[in-house]
Scaffold this motif. Structure first.
Motif, PDB file in Angstrom:
ATOM      1  N   PHE A  12       0.818  -1.212   0.000  1.00  0.00           N
ATOM      2  CA  PHE A  12       0.000   0.000   0.000  1.00  0.00           C
ATOM      3  C   PHE A  12       0.853   1.263   0.000  1.00  0.00           C
ATOM      4  CE2 PHE A  12      -2.825  -3.294   1.646  1.00  0.00           C
ATOM      5  CZ  PHE A  12      -3.880  -3.148   0.773  1.00  0.00           C
ATOM      6  N   ARG A  13       1.967   1.208  -0.713  1.00  0.00           N
ATOM      7  CA  ARG A  13       2.805   2.382  -0.943  1.00  0.00           C
ATOM      8  C   ARG A  13       2.832   2.667  -2.442  1.00  0.00           C
ATOM      9  NH1 ARG A  13       8.446   2.552   0.752  1.00  0.00           N
ATOM     10  NH2 ARG A  13       8.108   4.560   1.767  1.00  0.00           N
ATOM     11  N   GLY A  14       3.021   3.938  -2.804  1.00  0.00           N
ATOM     12  CA  GLY A  14       3.163   4.268  -4.212  1.00  0.00           C
ATOM     13  C   GLY A  14       2.059   5.158  -4.737  1.00  0.00           C
ATOM     14  N   ALA A  15       1.793   5.053  -6.030  1.00  0.00           N
ATOM     15  CA  ALA A  15       0.825   5.902  -6.714  1.00  0.00           C
ATOM     16  C   ALA A  15      -0.450   5.115  -6.984  1.00  0.00           C
ATOM     17  CB  ALA A  15       1.405   6.414  -8.035  1.00  0.00           C
ATOM     18  N   PHE A  16      -1.544   5.574  -6.404  1.00  0.00           N
ATOM     19  CA  PHE A  16      -2.858   4.957  -6.581  1.00  0.00           C
ATOM     20  C   PHE A  16      -3.765   5.956  -7.310  1.00  0.00           C
ATOM     21  CE2 PHE A  16      -0.951   2.630  -3.218  1.00  0.00           C
ATOM     22  CZ  PHE A  16      -1.575   1.399  -3.126  1.00  0.00           C
ATOM     23  N   THR A  17      -4.533   5.467  -8.252  1.00  0.00           N
ATOM     24  CA  THR A  17      -5.466   6.340  -8.973  1.00  0.00           C
ATOM     25  C   THR A  17      -6.856   6.245  -8.375  1.00  0.00           C
ATOM     26  OG1 THR A  17      -4.254   6.206 -11.056  1.00  0.00           O
ATOM     27  CG2 THR A  17      -6.577   6.820 -11.184  1.00  0.00           C
ATOM     28  N   ALA A  18      -7.416   7.409  -8.011  1.00  0.00           N
ATOM     29  CA  ALA A  18      -8.820   7.503  -7.612  1.00  0.00           C
ATOM     30  C   ALA A  18      -9.631   7.560  -8.901  1.00  0.00           C
ATOM     31  CB  ALA A  18      -9.052   8.749  -6.770  1.00  0.00           C
ATOM     32  N   ASP A  43      -1.647  -0.771 -17.802  1.00  0.00           N
ATOM     33  CA  ASP A  43      -0.639  -0.701 -18.863  1.00  0.00           C
ATOM     34  C   ASP A  43       0.348   0.441 -18.642  1.00  0.00           C
ATOM     35  OD1 ASP A  43      -1.854  -2.849 -20.081  1.00  0.00           O
ATOM     36  OD2 ASP A  43      -2.889  -1.667 -21.616  1.00  0.00           O
ATOM     37  N   GLU A  44      -0.117   1.522 -18.025  1.00  0.00           N
ATOM     38  CA  GLU A  44       0.732   2.691 -17.811  1.00  0.00           C
ATOM     39  C   GLU A  44       1.560   2.592 -16.529  1.00  0.00           C
ATOM     40  OE1 GLU A  44       0.855   5.934 -19.807  1.00  0.00           O
ATOM     41  OE2 GLU A  44       0.508   4.215 -21.112  1.00  0.00           O
ATOM     42  N   GLY A  45       1.406   1.514 -15.779  1.00  0.00           N
ATOM     43  CA  GLY A  45       2.295   1.270 -14.648  1.00  0.00           C
ATOM     44  C   GLY A  45       1.876   1.859 -13.322  1.00  0.00           C
ATOM     45  N   ILE A  46       0.577   2.119 -13.124  1.00  0.00           N
ATOM     46  CA  ILE A  46       0.131   2.631 -11.829  1.00  0.00           C
ATOM     47  C   ILE A  46       0.334   1.556 -10.764  1.00  0.00           C
ATOM     48  CG2 ILE A  46      -2.290   1.890 -11.831  1.00  0.00           C
ATOM     49  CD1 ILE A  46      -0.968   5.439 -10.980  1.00  0.00           C
ATOM     50  N   ASN A  47       0.535   1.969  -9.521  1.00  0.00           N
ATOM     51  CA  ASN A  47       0.823   1.020  -8.437  1.00  0.00           C
ATOM     52  C   ASN A  47      -0.418   0.434  -7.789  1.00  0.00           C
ATOM     53  OD1 ASN A  47       3.279   3.420  -7.702  1.00  0.00           O
ATOM     54  ND2 ASN A  47       3.747   1.426  -8.577  1.00  0.00           N
ATOM     55  N   GLY A  48      -1.559   1.111  -7.939  1.00  0.00           N
ATOM     56  CA  GLY A  48      -2.788   0.614  -7.329  1.00  0.00           C
ATOM     57  C   GLY A  48      -3.967   1.453  -7.756  1.00  0.00           C
ATOM     58  N   LEU A  49      -5.168   0.948  -7.517  1.00  0.00           N
ATOM     59  CA  LEU A  49      -6.382   1.630  -7.941  1.00  0.00           C
ATOM     60  C   LEU A  49      -7.357   1.781  -6.788  1.00  0.00           C
ATOM     61  CD1 LEU A  49      -6.927  -0.120 -11.395  1.00  0.00           C
ATOM     62  CD2 LEU A  49      -6.068   2.185 -10.997  1.00  0.00           C
ATOM     63  N   VAL A  50      -8.090   2.911  -6.815  1.00  0.00           N
ATOM     64  CA  VAL A  50      -9.096   3.196  -5.787  1.00  0.00           C
ATOM     65  C   VAL A  50     -10.410   3.529  -6.491  1.00  0.00           C
ATOM     66  CG1 VAL A  50      -9.661   4.550  -3.735  1.00  0.00           C
ATOM     67  CG2 VAL A  50      -7.260   4.094  -4.297  1.00  0.00           C
ATOM     68  N   PRO A  51     -11.192   2.505  -6.824  1.00  0.00           N
ATOM     69  CA  PRO A  51     -12.522   2.755  -7.382  1.00  0.00           C
ATOM     70  C   PRO A  51     -13.519   3.102  -6.273  1.00  0.00           C
ATOM     71  CG  PRO A  51     -11.674   0.555  -7.962  1.00  0.00           C
ATOM     72  CD  PRO A  51     -10.849   1.088  -6.840  1.00  0.00           C
ATOM     73  N   VAL A 219      -2.998   9.074  -3.375  1.00  0.00           N
ATOM     74  CA  VAL A 219      -4.202   8.658  -4.092  1.00  0.00           C
ATOM     75  C   VAL A 219      -4.539   9.826  -5.007  1.00  0.00           C
ATOM     76  CG1 VAL A 219      -6.600   7.919  -3.949  1.00  0.00           C
ATOM     77  CG2 VAL A 219      -4.978   7.224  -2.175  1.00  0.00           C
ATOM     78  N   SER A 220      -4.250   9.659  -6.279  1.00  0.00           N
ATOM     79  CA  SER A 220      -4.198  10.763  -7.227  1.00  0.00           C
ATOM     80  C   SER A 220      -5.457  10.869  -8.081  1.00  0.00           C
ATOM     81  CB  SER A 220      -2.977  10.579  -8.140  1.00  0.00           C
ATOM     82  OG  SER A 220      -2.981  11.494  -9.212  1.00  0.00           O
ATOM     83  N   VAL A 221      -5.838  12.105  -8.360  1.00  0.00           N
ATOM     84  CA  VAL A 221      -6.913  12.382  -9.317  1.00  0.00           C
ATOM     85  C   VAL A 221      -6.342  12.548 -10.720  1.00  0.00           C
ATOM     86  CG1 VAL A 221      -8.667  14.064 -10.017  1.00  0.00           C
ATOM     87  CG2 VAL A 221      -8.471  13.395  -7.612  1.00  0.00           C
ATOM     88  N   ILE A 222      -5.261  13.320 -10.838  1.00  0.00           N
ATOM     89  CA  ILE A 222      -4.748  13.621 -12.172  1.00  0.00           C
ATOM     90  C   ILE A 222      -4.107  12.406 -12.845  1.00  0.00           C
ATOM     91  CG2 ILE A 222      -4.486  16.073 -11.679  1.00  0.00           C
ATOM     92  CD1 ILE A 222      -1.477  15.672 -11.465  1.00  0.00           C
ATOM     93  N   SER A 223      -3.820  11.346 -12.068  1.00  0.00           N
ATOM     94  CA  SER A 223      -3.296  10.130 -12.686  1.00  0.00           C
ATOM     95  C   SER A 223      -4.355   9.416 -13.513  1.00  0.00           C
ATOM     96  CB  SER A 223      -2.728   9.179 -11.631  1.00  0.00           C
ATOM     97  OG  SER A 223      -3.714   8.805 -10.691  1.00  0.00           O
TER      98      SER A 223
END
Length: 310
Positions: A12-18, A43-51, A219-223
């Motif tokens: 749970f470290r890194g870049a997560f997309t909201a 495909d773009e290499g994000i570390n995790g997702l937050v739906p 937990v990023s929006v712009i990602s």
């Protein structure tokens, strides 16, 4: 810290997309567009997702839509990256049901927001998060006073961090001093004692400073639009390469600011539509991007190298 705790912490470290929820012009959920967005992120290499978070417009989704979206996401991801499912409600009973759903469907963790509108007192808030953790899936607290009307101060966060199963916080208070205090007083001592507590920024513009203070990612929006860039920024900072991190931070800062020129996710969905990604309109009560916001947002997105549609 034993091996399993270390693995959980690293996961749970890194870049997560909201993730946004794409809509068709008639207001229906675009499930095929959703599938494409999940694939794009992986495909773009994000570390995790937050739906199913704020950016996903969950206040306007019904339970059947949410469950189908979660199932599609997990089907596409196939365990390749962790998935933190938004499971918040201002009703503890409903929240527990959403956390159970996340667990039953196979999510890695649940994101539970401070109950909104109710403005619970401290004892109620503690019991709320105890109920979430009792379900038996890792729980990340979502602290965002601007949406809920209640901030979780450091001393109360300390008590919540002691609840077994509470593994971290998405900190969107907008207060970098508070974020630093959470890291200094909770996360760093917890790591030293073998009880890790992950601190993720809930604001894109605070990714670098939060990690510099000892935090764990964003937990990023712009990602939603630039996952590869956000993953690179986060990776550089976590590896201590702040020269590269600063370069990316300043490159992306104008977008991080302009993406919130109006209520999220209205601007990010507009930017994604212009860039050819499935996003569609926001659902009411969120209206379309105001005409005065179009030019500044388009200018910033074009500055990132995108050729935009009208």
């Amino acid at each position: 810290m034993n091996q399993s705790q270390q693995e959980l912490y690293q996961r749970f470290r890194g870049a997560f997309t909201a993730l946004i929820t794409p809509m068709k012009e008639n207001g229906d959920v675009d499930f095929e567009g959703w599938r494409k967005l999940v694939k794009f992120q992986i495909d773009e290499g994000i570390n995790g997702l937050v739906p199913m978070g704020t950016t996903g417009e969950t206040p306007t989704l019904d339970d059947d839509e949410e469950e189908k979206l979660i199932r599609i996401a997990l089907e596409e991801i196939r365990g390749r990256v962790p998935v933190i499912i938004g499971a918040g409600s201002n009703s503890t009973k409903h929240m527990v049901g959403y956390v159970k759903r996340a667990k039953d469907l196979g999510a890695d963790a649940a994101l539970v927001v401070t109950p909104y509108y109710n403005k619970p007192n401290d004892s109620g808030l503690i019991k709320h998060f105890e109920a979430a953790a009792a379900v038996g899936i890792p729980v990340v607290i979502y602290n965002i006073a601007g949406r809920t009307g209640k901030n979780i101060p450091v001393q109360l966060m300390k008590k919540l961090a002691e609840i077994p199963g509470i593994i971290g916080v998405k900190e969107a208070s907008g207060d970098i001093t508070q974020m630093g205090d959470i890291i200094r007083e909770i996360a760093l001592p917890g790591k030293a004692a073998g009880k890790p507590f992950t601190v993720l920024s809930g604001d894109d513009s605070f990714t670098l400073p939060l990690i510099a203070l000892g935090g764990d990612g964003v937990v990023s929006v712009i990602s939603n639009l630039i996952p590869k860039k956000i993953a690179a920024l986060t990776k550089a900072c976590l590896e201590g390469n702040f020269e590269e991190g600063r370069k990316l931070h300043y490159e992306l800062l104008p977008f991080a600011k302009t993406a919130f020129i109006e209520t999220n996710p209205v601007p990010i969905k507009a930017a994604m539509n212009w860039a050819g990604l499935p996003a569609g309109p926001a659902r009411l009560p969120l209206g379309p991007l105001a005409s005065g916001s179009v030019a500044p947002l388009r200018t910033v997105v074009e500055g990132l190298g995108f050729t935009l549609k009208e």
